[in-house]
Every structure is written in structure tokens, then in C-alpha cells.
Design a protein around this motif. Structure first.
Motif, PDB file in Angstrom:
ATOM      1  N   LEU A  59       0.812  -1.214   0.000  1.00  0.00           N
ATOM      2  CA  LEU A  59       0.000   0.000   0.000  1.00  0.00           C
ATOM      3  C   LEU A  59       0.847   1.267   0.000  1.00  0.00           C
ATOM      4  O   LEU A  59       0.610   2.173  -0.795  1.00  0.00           O
ATOM      5  N   LEU A  60       1.837   1.339   0.852  1.00  0.00           N
ATOM      6  CA  LEU A  60       2.662   2.549   0.906  1.00  0.00           C
ATOM      7  C   LEU A  60       3.415   2.756  -0.410  1.00  0.00           C
ATOM      8  O   LEU A  60       3.536   3.885  -0.877  1.00  0.00           O
ATOM      9  N   TYR A  61       3.873   1.690  -1.023  1.00  0.00           N
ATOM     10  CA  TYR A  61       4.571   1.809  -2.309  1.00  0.00           C
ATOM     11  C   TYR A  61       3.620   2.312  -3.397  1.00  0.00           C
ATOM     12  O   TYR A  61       4.001   3.139  -4.232  1.00  0.00           O
ATOM     13  N   LEU A  62       2.388   1.818  -3.397  1.00  0.00           N
ATOM     14  CA  LEU A  62       1.406   2.269  -4.374  1.00  0.00           C
ATOM     15  C   LEU A  62       1.116   3.762  -4.213  1.00  0.00           C
ATOM     16  O   LEU A  62       1.007   4.496  -5.196  1.00  0.00           O
ATOM     17  N   ILE A  63       0.999   4.194  -2.984  1.00  0.00           N
ATOM     18  CA  ILE A  63       0.739   5.607  -2.703  1.00  0.00           C
ATOM     19  C   ILE A  63       1.969   6.455  -3.028  1.00  0.00           C
ATOM     20  O   ILE A  63       1.875   7.490  -3.684  1.00  0.00           O
ATOM     21  N   ASP A  64       3.118   5.973  -2.595  1.00  0.00           N
ATOM     22  CA  ASP A  64       4.364   6.721  -2.783  1.00  0.00           C
ATOM     23  C   ASP A  64       4.725   6.872  -4.263  1.00  0.00           C
ATOM     24  O   ASP A  64       5.300   7.877  -4.662  1.00  0.00           O
ATOM     25  N   ASN A  65       4.392   5.880  -5.073  1.00  0.00           N
ATOM     26  CA  ASN A  65       4.735   5.910  -6.498  1.00  0.00           C
ATOM     27  C   ASN A  65       3.636   6.512  -7.361  1.00  0.00           C
ATOM     28  O   ASN A  65       3.749   6.544  -8.579  1.00  0.00           O
ATOM     29  N   SER A  66       2.585   6.990  -6.743  1.00  0.00           N
ATOM     30  CA  SER A  66       1.459   7.570  -7.470  1.00  0.00           C
ATOM     31  C   SER A  66       1.785   8.988  -7.942  1.00  0.00           C
ATOM     32  O   SER A  66       2.624   9.675  -7.362  1.00  0.00           O
ATOM     33  N   ARG A  67       1.066   9.408  -8.970  1.00  0.00           N
ATOM     34  CA  ARG A  67       1.217  10.789  -9.433  1.00  0.00           C
ATOM     35  C   ARG A  67       0.600  11.744  -8.419  1.00  0.00           C
ATOM     36  O   ARG A  67      -0.388  11.428  -7.776  1.00  0.00           O
ATOM     37  N   ILE A  68       1.195  12.907  -8.331  1.00  0.00           N
ATOM     38  CA  ILE A  68       0.677  13.970  -7.474  1.00  0.00           C
ATOM     39  C   ILE A  68      -0.005  14.974  -8.392  1.00  0.00           C
ATOM     40  O   ILE A  68       0.632  15.606  -9.228  1.00  0.00           O
ATOM     41  N   ARG A  69      -1.320  15.031  -8.258  1.00  0.00           N
ATOM     42  CA  ARG A  69      -2.105  15.978  -9.045  1.00  0.00           C
ATOM     43  C   ARG A  69      -3.443  16.157  -8.345  1.00  0.00           C
ATOM     44  O   ARG A  69      -3.898  15.270  -7.626  1.00  0.00           O
ATOM     45  N   PRO A  70      -4.088  17.303  -8.529  1.00  0.00           N
ATOM     46  CA  PRO A  70      -5.339  17.549  -7.802  1.00  0.00           C
ATOM     47  C   PRO A  70      -6.471  16.636  -8.255  1.00  0.00           C
ATOM     48  O   PRO A  70      -6.585  16.305  -9.430  1.00  0.00           O
ATOM     49  N   SER A  71      -7.284  16.253  -7.298  1.00  0.00           N
ATOM     50  CA  SER A  71      -8.475  15.470  -7.604  1.00  0.00           C
ATOM     51  C   SER A  71      -9.477  16.360  -8.335  1.00  0.00           C
ATOM     52  O   SER A  71      -9.397  17.587  -8.288  1.00  0.00           O
ATOM     53  N   GLU A  72     -10.438  15.737  -8.992  1.00  0.00           N
ATOM     54  CA  GLU A  72     -11.481  16.509  -9.677  1.00  0.00           C
ATOM     55  C   GLU A  72     -12.262  17.351  -8.678  1.00  0.00           C
ATOM     56  O   GLU A  72     -12.649  18.477  -8.976  1.00  0.00           O
ATOM     57  N   GLU A  73     -12.498  16.795  -7.492  1.00  0.00           N
ATOM     58  CA  GLU A  73     -13.231  17.527  -6.457  1.00  0.00           C
ATOM     59  C   GLU A  73     -12.477  18.791  -6.052  1.00  0.00           C
ATOM     60  O   GLU A  73     -13.051  19.866  -5.940  1.00  0.00           O
ATOM     61  N   PHE A  74     -11.157  18.668  -5.863  1.00  0.00           N
ATOM     62  CA  PHE A  74     -10.360  19.832  -5.491  1.00  0.00           C
ATOM     63  C   PHE A  74     -10.322  20.839  -6.638  1.00  0.00           C
ATOM     64  O   PHE A  74     -10.451  22.040  -6.417  1.00  0.00           O
ATOM     65  N   ALA A  75     -10.140  20.355  -7.866  1.00  0.00           N
ATOM     66  CA  ALA A  75     -10.091  21.252  -9.023  1.00  0.00           C
ATOM     67  C   ALA A  75     -11.395  22.036  -9.145  1.00  0.00           C
ATOM     68  O   ALA A  75     -11.380  23.241  -9.410  1.00  0.00           O
TER      69      ALA A  75
END
Length: 174
Positions: A143-159
Motif C-alpha cells: 500500500l505505501l509503495y502504491l501511494i508513494d509511487n502515485s502521481r501527485i495531481r489535484p483530484s477533480e473535487e479539489f479542481a
């Protein structure tokens, strides 16, 4: 994870517990640790006055509000977290602060976020362990690897929230 760095900011989660919940769904618990031994009420919402250096008492986020904000950063900017609806919980643990300060640190009237991001003080170790164990029952090593290796970009809700704010619509954040 200890001192887990969030996005590209300087923010770091003191302690991030991760694993599967009782339904075998990956879950995260953000824990903000404080060495504070005393606090006073602040005039600023969601803040307390704490002495963090040789007699210097200043305004600081209530640690549960800080933990809640860290969880929201993950929720709104980590693509794996928001696309997979990873459950996120948060709390704080002031391990040097006695229960004498619970009147302030656990005050839901002053700090409504405590309902969802509880504050634990010295003597609450079992309650803290129970809170974590309700959310993380068993290991999920990837789980931590999946999160750590994920792209950082705003969610649609935040946008959408951001676009509405630019249009002058009111919104609330913590």
C-alpha cells in the motif's frame, strides 16, 4: 512510515500507519505526534498556544487539525488515494500532556474536527491503539509503495473547488 513527506511540500506526517481494514481494503491512519506538555486557548480558530521553545508560547495548529489537514492533502492530491477511495483517518497524540488539558485538547465545541480526528493525551495509549486497530487490522505491505509511487495531481473535487473559488463562490477549509 515515520516522517512521511507529503507531495512536493515541506510537510511531513509524523507517523503513517497503513494496512488493510476488516473488509480487506487498504487504509491509512495519519498520526500527528507532539511533545507538548501544556497548552493555552488561542484567539485563532483551530489553534492552541503552545510552548515549543524555551518559554516561547505561540499559536500552533491544534495537532488533530494538523493531522486532518495532512490526511486531506493525501486525499486531494495523491492520485492513487483518490482514485481508489483509500479510507483515511487522522488523530493526534500528545504523549507528554496530562489529562488535565483534556478540557481544551478534547473540546469538540472549540475544535469540531476532533469528532473525526481525535486527540489523545498521556494515559490514552490504549484508546489510541484501539483507534488505529479499528482502521488497520492487518498488513498490506504494498500500500505505501502504491501511494508513494502515485502521481501527485489535484483530484477533480479539489479542481472544482478551486474553479468555484476563482469565480468568487464561498468555501470552507481547515
Amino acid at each position: 512510515a515515520v516522517e512521511y513527506k507529503l507531495t512536493s511540500s515541506k510537510s511531513r506526517v509524523d507517523f503513517l500507519v497503513y494496512g488493510d481494514n476488516e473488509n480487506n481494503i487498504g487504509n491509512l491512519v495519519v498520526v500527528e505526534l507532539k511533545q507538548w506538555s501544556s497548552v493555552k486557548e488561542s484567539n485563532m480558530p483551530n489553534y492552541v498556544m503552545a510552548c515549543v521553545a524555551a518559554g516561547d508560547t505561540t499559536d500552533h495548529w491544534h495537532p488533530s487539525c494538523q493531522a486532518f489537514n495532512y490526511a486531506n492533502l493525501l486525499r486531494e492530491f495523491n492520485e492513487y488515494v483518490y482514485k481508489n477511495n483509500v479510507p483515511l483517518e487522522s488523530c493526534s497524540f500528545c504523549h507528554n500532556m496530562t489529562q488535565a488539558y483534556s478540557f481544551l485538547m478534547k473540546n469538540e465545541h472549540l475544535f469540531p474536527l476532533i469528532k473525526s480526528s481525535p486527540a489523545f493525551l498521556k494515559g490514552d495509549e490504549k484508546a489510541l491503539a484501539d483507534f488505529i486497530q479499528r482502521n488497520v487490522k492487518k498488513p498490506h505491505k504494498d500500500l505505501l509503495y502504491l501511494i508513494d509511487n502515485s502521481r501527485i495531481r489535484p483530484s477533480e473535487e479539489f479542481a472544482s473547488l478551486f474553479v468555484n473559488a476563482m469565480k468568487g463562490k464561498e468555501f470552507e477549509t481547515y
